[in-house]
Motif scaffolding. Structure first.
Motif, PDB file in Angstrom:
ATOM      1  N   GLU A 113       0.830  -1.207   0.000  1.00 29.45           N
ATOM      2  CA  GLU A 113       0.000   0.000   0.000  1.00 29.45           C
ATOM      3  C   GLU A 113       0.863   1.256   0.000  1.00 29.45           C
ATOM      4  N   VAL A 114       1.912   1.269   0.802  1.00 29.41           N
ATOM      5  CA  VAL A 114       2.836   2.407   0.839  1.00 29.41           C
ATOM      6  C   VAL A 114       3.508   2.587  -0.517  1.00 29.41           C
ATOM      7  N   MET A 115       3.920   1.487  -1.132  1.00 31.00           N
ATOM      8  CA  MET A 115       4.570   1.561  -2.443  1.00 31.00           C
ATOM      9  C   MET A 115       3.628   2.157  -3.482  1.00 31.00           C
ATOM     10  N   VAL A 116       2.368   1.755  -3.447  1.00 35.06           N
ATOM     11  CA  VAL A 116       1.391   2.275  -4.409  1.00 35.06           C
ATOM     12  C   VAL A 116       1.143   3.758  -4.163  1.00 35.06           C
ATOM     13  N   LEU A 117       0.930   4.126  -2.906  1.00 31.98           N
ATOM     14  CA  LEU A 117       0.667   5.529  -2.576  1.00 31.98           C
ATOM     15  C   LEU A 117       1.850   6.433  -2.916  1.00 31.98           C
ATOM     16  N   ASN A 176       8.829   1.832  -6.509  1.00 31.98           N
ATOM     17  CA  ASN A 176       8.858   0.383  -6.710  1.00 31.98           C
ATOM     18  C   ASN A 176       9.686  -0.376  -5.678  1.00 31.98           C
ATOM     19  N   ASN A 177      10.584   0.289  -4.988  1.00 33.24           N
ATOM     20  CA  ASN A 177      11.432  -0.360  -3.993  1.00 33.24           C
ATOM     21  C   ASN A 177      10.767  -0.222  -2.623  1.00 33.24           C
ATOM     22  N   VAL A 223       8.899   3.125   2.035  1.00 38.27           N
ATOM     23  CA  VAL A 223       8.648   3.321   3.464  1.00 38.27           C
ATOM     24  C   VAL A 223       9.495   4.479   3.992  1.00 38.27           C
ATOM     25  N   GLU A 224      10.730   4.573   3.550  1.00 41.56           N
ATOM     26  CA  GLU A 224      11.590   5.677   3.983  1.00 41.56           C
ATOM     27  C   GLU A 224      11.021   7.017   3.542  1.00 41.56           C
ATOM     28  N   ALA A 225      10.517   7.102   2.329  1.00 44.80           N
ATOM     29  CA  ALA A 225       9.933   8.350   1.830  1.00 44.80           C
ATOM     30  C   ALA A 225       8.722   8.760   2.651  1.00 44.80           C
ATOM     31  N   ILE A 226       7.886   7.793   2.992  1.00 45.69           N
ATOM     32  CA  ILE A 226       6.691   8.088   3.789  1.00 45.69           C
ATOM     33  C   ILE A 226       7.086   8.572   5.186  1.00 45.69           C
ATOM     34  N   VAL A 227       8.062   7.924   5.797  1.00 46.47           N
ATOM     35  CA  VAL A 227       8.499   8.319   7.142  1.00 46.47           C
ATOM     36  C   VAL A 227       9.119   9.709   7.106  1.00 46.47           C
ATOM     37  N   ARG A 228       9.951   9.979   6.110  1.00 37.96           N
ATOM     38  CA  ARG A 228      10.562  11.315   5.995  1.00 37.96           C
ATOM     39  C   ARG A 228       9.496  12.391   5.799  1.00 37.96           C
ATOM     40  N   ASP A 229       8.479  12.107   4.983  1.00 35.55           N
ATOM     41  CA  ASP A 229       7.402  13.058   4.753  1.00 35.55           C
ATOM     42  C   ASP A 229       6.630  13.310   6.048  1.00 35.55           C
ATOM     43  N   TYR A 230       6.359  12.260   6.797  1.00 35.39           N
ATOM     44  CA  TYR A 230       5.636  12.380   8.060  1.00 35.39           C
ATOM     45  C   TYR A 230       6.410  13.279   9.032  1.00 35.39           C
TER      46      TYR A 230
END
Length: 67
Positions: A15-19, A23-24, A29-36
């Motif tokens: 789900e995180v990859m799709v949002l 593709n990696n 997950v790292e991008a989502i955490v950094r954005d948060y």
């Protein structure tokens, strides 16, 4: 920077990859955490500007009125 390995539910990672459109799984997950974290810092910066005079005692908030 130190690295940490964690286990996550595969459906959550997909789900995180799709949002994120990444593709990696690790990068997504790292991008989502950094954005948060960045969003939290932006929120702190906005609210600190408004609350700073009250916090430092430069402006005394009005007493609540009973009515």
């Amino acid at each position: 920077m130190a690295k940490v390995n964690i286990a996550l539910d595969a459906e959550l990672v997909v789900e995180v990859m799709v949002l994120a459109g990444i593709n990696n799984p690790q990068d997504a997950v790292e991008a989502i955490v950094r954005d948060y974290i960045a969003r939290g810092h932006r929120t702190e910066a906005r609210t600190a500007g408004r609350d700073e005079p009250v916090r430092t005692g430069e402006i005394v908030p009005p007493e609540p009125q009973q009515g």
